[in-house]
Write an enzyme that holds these catalytic residues in place. Structure first.
Site, short mmCIF file in Angstrom:
data_model
loop_
_atom_site.label_atom_id
_atom_site.label_comp_id
_atom_site.label_asym_id
_atom_site.label_seq_id
_atom_site.Cartn_x
_atom_site.Cartn_y
_atom_site.Cartn_z
CE LYS A 22 23.34 11.94 -26.95
NZ LYS A 22 22.07 11.39 -26.63
CG ASN A 23 18.98 12.01 -28.93
OD1 ASN A 23 19.95 11.56 -28.32
ND2 ASN A 23 18.34 13.11 -28.55
CB CYS A 116 22.34 14.26 -19.05
SG CYS A 116 23.57 14.40 -20.33
NE ARG A 121 16.90 11.63 -18.94
CZ ARG A 121 17.79 11.73 -19.91
NH1 ARG A 121 19.06 11.87 -19.63
NH2 ARG A 121 17.41 11.69 -21.17
N PRO A 122 12.21 8.88 -15.14
CG PRO A 122 9.93 9.22 -14.76
CD PRO A 122 11.23 9.96 -14.96
CB ILE A 123 12.07 3.67 -17.65
CG1 ILE A 123 12.36 2.71 -16.47
CG2 ILE A 123 13.33 4.39 -18.06
CD1 ILE A 123 13.22 1.51 -16.88
CG ASP A 124 6.44 6.13 -15.41
OD1 ASP A 124 7.44 6.79 -15.79
OD2 ASP A 124 5.29 6.61 -15.39
CG ASP A 304 18.05 17.46 -26.16
OD1 ASP A 304 17.71 17.49 -24.97
OD2 ASP A 304 18.11 16.40 -26.82
CB ILE A 326 11.09 18.46 -21.45
CG1 ILE A 326 10.50 19.21 -22.65
CG2 ILE A 326 11.12 16.94 -21.67
CD1 ILE A 326 9.24 18.69 -23.23
NE ARG A 396 26.54 10.48 -22.81
CZ ARG A 396 25.39 11.03 -22.45
NH1 ARG A 396 25.34 11.86 -21.44
NH2 ARG A 396 24.28 10.74 -23.09
C1 UD1 Z 1 14.99 11.94 -25.37
C2 UD1 Z 1 16.34 12.44 -25.81
C3 UD1 Z 1 16.75 13.66 -24.99
C4 UD1 Z 1 15.66 14.73 -25.03
C5 UD1 Z 1 14.30 14.14 -24.68
C6 UD1 Z 1 13.17 15.12 -24.88
C7 UD1 Z 1 17.39 10.38 -26.49
C8 UD1 Z 1 18.44 9.36 -26.23
N1 UD1 Z 1 17.30 11.38 -25.61
O1 UD1 Z 1 15.13 11.54 -24.01
O2 UD1 Z 1 17.95 14.17 -25.55
O3 UD1 Z 1 15.95 15.75 -24.08
O4 UD1 Z 1 14.03 12.98 -25.51
O5 UD1 Z 1 13.14 15.59 -26.18
O6 UD1 Z 1 16.69 10.33 -27.48
N2 UD1 Z 1 8.88 10.45 -18.80
C9 UD1 Z 1 8.18 9.82 -17.81
N3 UD1 Z 1 8.13 8.44 -17.83
C10 UD1 Z 1 8.75 7.70 -18.79
C11 UD1 Z 1 9.46 8.37 -19.81
C12 UD1 Z 1 9.52 9.75 -19.79
O7 UD1 Z 1 7.61 10.45 -16.92
O8 UD1 Z 1 8.65 6.48 -18.75
C13 UD1 Z 1 8.96 11.93 -18.80
C14 UD1 Z 1 10.39 12.43 -18.54
O9 UD1 Z 1 10.68 12.50 -17.17
C15 UD1 Z 1 10.37 13.78 -19.23
C16 UD1 Z 1 9.40 13.58 -20.40
O10 UD1 Z 1 8.66 12.40 -20.09
O11 UD1 Z 1 9.83 14.76 -18.36
C17 UD1 Z 1 10.06 13.40 -21.74
O12 UD1 Z 1 10.98 12.33 -21.69
P1 UD1 Z 1 11.38 11.46 -22.96
O13 UD1 Z 1 10.77 12.04 -24.18
O14 UD1 Z 1 11.11 10.04 -22.64
O15 UD1 Z 1 12.93 11.67 -23.00
P2 UD1 Z 1 14.05 10.60 -23.34
O16 UD1 Z 1 13.55 9.64 -24.34
O17 UD1 Z 1 14.66 10.08 -22.08
#
Ligand code: UD1
Length: 417
Positions: A22-23, A116, A121-124, A304, A326, A396
């Site tokens: 999926k990912n 979920c 889950r920020p995208i900064d 996960d 995480i 999903r």
């Molecule tokens: C992906 C996986 C999810 C898995 C996660 C960690 C997908 C679609 N989802 O999620 O199943 O649980 O990896 O292995 O592939 N963070 C920030 N700022 C950002 C981005 C992330 O602070 O801009 C933090 C998050 O809050 C979290 C950590 O970084 O604490 C890891 O997040 P990330 O690896 O980005 O997870 P996803 O890509 O959302």
């Protein structure tokens, strides 16, 4: 609304074939728009996240054809249209369209992604990466307008080794001018799969799978054929189910190395495993040792699989601990495991599980995707009938879960109510 009903305490034997990851899929589909030519991706899982991404492709006027387990994407006539919030909120990975549209058109307009509720889950980090490549970001409420006059390669250090940020920056950088270096990049196998896909299309990416990824920008990406890797989280979930109910259960079409951390922990607990080149055979045993885990980025124990693993811990003798590092909100399944009869206390980011506990079926909720997988594992172990609500979360990410488990002897069905 859909509910799932499971009659537990049945021995499961036979083979479960694992689907495409999926990912990886959720990044490969947006990545495909970076070319103007036709790409074919096979081993695509039939899950609702795939459908949600195809809806976005259709909205962007991309030609999409589905054949069995394959998808053929032709973006020749695509248009760079704003992606509506109703699309983006269906899944987390909709954010990969931000990097892909930016990389292709130097402009992306879309809304904050869904997914979920397992933490803030920020995208900064994604946005900082885009800015480093030369993009300007305007933010109006939930809407993001990301635009660049020119994308130029840059050195980007990720404060956290984020999977999403690593892939999104790769997507934005493949056609940027010059060289991009991502340091402290995430190393998950899905990232390697996406980099391989982009390289098959003509990109110049090296180092995927290590913490330094180098991208030499190219002007053109072309057609290609690509295969999605097996889903290590689906594989791990069924291996855990095998440890709980397998008699024996063969988990097939996998890359065992991708779940090394899980397999080591299962061996530590005393689970009977035969590890082949592309399968794991698992046999339930009567007595397991208490075993603790702490989630970490790959190749550490995957967050996960933490929720399904806690179900196994309820069947281990003594005190096991699970520490989540995480996501700050990933113990929502614990109250339901307690209702099923587990003895668990959560303090801060650690759950302490005292076992073994006899689980008894009741009504529970799949609060998120992997919490839902944990509920399925617990229901298969529990005496009597368990009803799981909110199963949409499970669908999903787990292709044909009812069929796969029925084929190995489970009594499970989904009902529309
Ligand atoms: C992906 C996986 C999810 C898995 C996660 C960690 C997908 C679609 N989802 O999620 O199943 O649980 O990896 O292995 O592939 N963070 C920030 N700022 C950002 C981005 C992330 O602070 O801009 C933090 C998050 O809050 C979290 C950590 O970084 O604490 C890891 O997040 P990330 O690896 O980005 O997870 P996803 O890509 O959302």
């Amino acid at each position: 609304m859909k509910i799932m009903e499971i009659e537990g305490e049945r021995n499961l034997s036979g083979t479960i074939r694992i689907s495409g990851a999926k990912n990886a899929t959720v990044a490969l589909i947006p990545a495909a728009i970076l070319t103007d030519e036709e790409v074919t991706i096979c081993n695509i899982p039939e899950i609702t996240d795939t459908e949600a991404l195809c809806d976005i492709l259709n909205a962007l006027k991309v030609d999409v054809k589905r054949a069995s387990e394959s998808i053929i994407i032709n973006p020749e006539k695509m248009e760079n249209i704003e992606i509506a919030e109703s699309f983006s909120k269906k899944l987390r990975a909709s954010y990969y369209f931000m990097g892909a549209l930016l990389g292709k058109y130097k402009k992306a307009v879309m809304y904050f992604p869904g997914g979920c509720s397992i933490g803030a889950r920020p995208i900064d980090l994604h946005l900082k990466g885009f800015e480093a490549l030369g993009a300007k970001i305007q933010n109006e409420g939930n809407k993001y307008i990301v635009e660049a006059e020119e994308l130029k390669g840059a050195n980007i250090y990720l404060d956290i080794a984020s999977v999403g940020a690593t892939i999104n920056i790769m997507l934005a950088a493949v056609k940027a001018k010059g060289k991009t270096v991502i340091d402290n990049a995430a190393k998950e196998p899905e990232i390697v799969n996406v980099a391989t896909f982009l390289n098959n299309m003509g990109a110049k990416i090296t180092g995927a799978g290590t913490s330094t990824i180098k991208i030499e920008g190219v002007t053109h990406l072309g057609k290609c054929f690509h295969e999605v890797i097996p889903d290590r989280i689906e594989a791990g979930t069924y291996v855990i189910i095998g440890a709980l109910c397998g008699n024996p259960l063969k988990i097939d079409n996998i890359i065992p190395e991708h779940i090394d951390s899980l397999l080591s922990k299962l061996e530590e607990a005393g689970v009977n495993l035969e590890i082949g080149a592309d399968y794991v055979l698992v046999q339930k045993s009567e007595k397991y040792k208490a075993t603790s885990i702490k989630t970490a980025v790959y190749p550490g124990f995957p967050t996960d699989l933490q929720q399904p693993f806690t179900v196994l811990q309820t069947q281990c003798n003594g005190k096991s601990k699970t520490t989540e590092t995480i996501w700050e909100n990933r113990f929502m399944h614990i109250p339901y495991l307690k209702e099923l009869g587990a003895n668990i206390e959560v303090k801060n980011q650690t759950a302490t599980i005292i076992g073994p506990s006899k689980l008894k079926g009741c009504e529970v909720v799949a609060t998120d995707l992997r919490a839902g997988a944990a509920m399925v594992a617990a229901a298969l172990t529990a005496e009597g009938k368990t009803t799981i609500t909110n199963v949409e979360h499970i669908l999903r990410g787990y292709e044909q879960i009812v069929e796969k488990l029925t084929n190995v002897g489970a009594k499970i069905r989904i009902k529309e109510i």
